[in-house]
Design a protein around this motif. Structure first.
Motif, PDB file in Angstrom:
ATOM      1  N   ARG A  30       4.469 -59.838 -10.934  1.00 42.56           N
ATOM      2  CA  ARG A  30       4.143 -58.433 -11.227  1.00 42.56           C
ATOM      3  C   ARG A  30       5.311 -57.524 -10.835  1.00 42.56           C
ATOM      4  NH1 ARG A  30      -0.131 -57.854  -8.049  1.00 42.56           N
ATOM      5  NH2 ARG A  30      -1.409 -58.967  -9.530  1.00 42.56           N
ATOM      6  N   ALA A  31       5.897 -57.778  -9.680  1.00 40.57           N
ATOM      7  CA  ALA A  31       7.015 -56.968  -9.212  1.00 40.57           C
ATOM      8  C   ALA A  31       8.223 -57.105 -10.141  1.00 40.57           C
ATOM      9  CB  ALA A  31       7.404 -57.367  -7.786  1.00 40.57           C
ATOM     10  N   LEU A  32       8.468 -58.301 -10.613  1.00 38.54           N
ATOM     11  CA  LEU A  32       9.592 -58.506 -11.526  1.00 38.54           C
ATOM     12  C   LEU A  32       9.409 -57.693 -12.800  1.00 38.54           C
ATOM     13  CD1 LEU A  32      10.196 -62.324 -11.126  1.00 38.54           C
ATOM     14  CD2 LEU A  32      11.783 -60.499 -10.508  1.00 38.54           C
ATOM     15  N   VAL A  33       8.185 -57.663 -13.315  1.00 37.73           N
ATOM     16  CA  VAL A  33       7.901 -56.899 -14.526  1.00 37.73           C
ATOM     17  C   VAL A  33       8.019 -55.401 -14.247  1.00 37.73           C
ATOM     18  CG1 VAL A  33       6.092 -56.298 -16.185  1.00 37.73           C
ATOM     19  CG2 VAL A  33       6.452 -58.685 -15.550  1.00 37.73           C
ATOM     20  N   GLN A  34       7.526 -54.961 -13.094  1.00 35.13           N
ATOM     21  CA  GLN A  34       7.511 -53.533 -12.772  1.00 35.13           C
ATOM     22  C   GLN A  34       8.883 -52.970 -12.472  1.00 35.13           C
ATOM     23  OE1 GLN A  34       4.680 -53.076  -9.598  1.00 35.13           O
ATOM     24  NE2 GLN A  34       2.944 -53.215 -10.982  1.00 35.13           N
ATOM     25  N   ASP A  35       9.682 -53.646 -11.672  1.00 38.42           N
ATOM     26  CA  ASP A  35      10.946 -53.011 -11.281  1.00 38.42           C
ATOM     27  C   ASP A  35      12.160 -53.925 -11.235  1.00 38.42           C
ATOM     28  OD1 ASP A  35      10.766 -54.428  -8.887  1.00 38.42           O
ATOM     29  OD2 ASP A  35      10.516 -52.681  -7.637  1.00 38.42           O
ATOM     30  N   GLY A  36      11.960 -55.197 -11.094  1.00 37.09           N
ATOM     31  CA  GLY A  36      13.094 -56.110 -11.038  1.00 37.09           C
ATOM     32  C   GLY A  36      14.085 -55.782  -9.924  1.00 37.09           C
ATOM     33  N   GLY A  37      13.667 -54.987  -8.967  1.00 36.62           N
ATOM     34  CA  GLY A  37      14.580 -54.560  -7.906  1.00 36.62           C
ATOM     35  C   GLY A  37      14.046 -54.836  -6.525  1.00 36.62           C
ATOM     36  N   PRO A  38      14.008 -53.799  -5.657  1.00 39.06           N
ATOM     37  CA  PRO A  38      13.659 -53.993  -4.246  1.00 39.06           C
ATOM     38  C   PRO A  38      12.295 -54.652  -4.026  1.00 39.06           C
ATOM     39  CG  PRO A  38      14.529 -51.799  -4.586  1.00 39.06           C
ATOM     40  CD  PRO A  38      14.361 -52.411  -5.943  1.00 39.06           C
ATOM     41  N   GLN A  39      11.308 -54.260  -4.801  1.00 37.34           N
ATOM     42  CA  GLN A  39       9.971 -54.843  -4.629  1.00 37.34           C
ATOM     43  C   GLN A  39      10.016 -56.338  -4.943  1.00 37.34           C
ATOM     44  OE1 GLN A  39       6.916 -52.897  -6.910  1.00 37.34           O
ATOM     45  NE2 GLN A  39       5.310 -54.251  -6.171  1.00 37.34           N
ATOM     46  N   SER A  40      10.711 -56.709  -5.999  1.00 36.48           N
ATOM     47  CA  SER A  40      10.815 -58.130  -6.342  1.00 36.48           C
ATOM     48  C   SER A  40      11.571 -58.910  -5.289  1.00 36.48           C
ATOM     49  CB  SER A  40      11.546 -58.367  -7.661  1.00 36.48           C
ATOM     50  OG  SER A  40      11.544 -57.320  -8.511  1.00 36.48           O
ATOM     51  N   ARG A  41      12.579 -58.295  -4.704  1.00 35.92           N
ATOM     52  CA  ARG A  41      13.326 -58.997  -3.644  1.00 35.92           C
ATOM     53  C   ARG A  41      12.430 -59.238  -2.439  1.00 35.92           C
ATOM     54  NH1 ARG A  41      17.452 -55.629  -5.723  1.00 35.92           N
ATOM     55  NH2 ARG A  41      17.139 -54.072  -4.106  1.00 35.92           N
ATOM     56  N   ARG A  42      11.595 -58.276  -2.090  1.00 32.80           N
ATOM     57  CA  ARG A  42      10.676 -58.462  -0.947  1.00 32.80           C
ATOM     58  C   ARG A  42       9.663 -59.560  -1.235  1.00 32.80           C
ATOM     59  NH1 ARG A  42      11.013 -52.904  -0.901  1.00 32.80           N
ATOM     60  NH2 ARG A  42       9.046 -52.691  -2.016  1.00 32.80           N
TER      61      ARG A  42
END
Length: 57
Positions: A30-42
């Motif tokens: 879900r995080a990758l789809v939403q932002d591909g950034g800081p949230q996905s890294r966490r």
């Protein structure tokens, strides 16, 4: 994934790893789809830490 497969020295239950990371894998996707950034890294860091723990001796 090769490092994961070759780095394990303790037999881990595939079912336990899958069940234990199911929510984190979904959150990561879900995080990758939403932002591909800081949230996905966490979420990725949390997921990797849990998978690594399955290989700890």
């Amino acid at each position: 994934m090769t490092a994961f497969a070759t780095g394990c020295t303790v037999a881990a239950s595939d079912a336990a790893i899958c069940a234990g990371t199911a929510g984190d894998r979904t959150a990561h996707a879900r995080a990758l789809v939403q932002d591909g950034g800081p949230q996905s890294r966490r979420t990725g860091a949390l997921l990797i830490a849990k998978v690594d723990a399955g290989c700890a001796s």
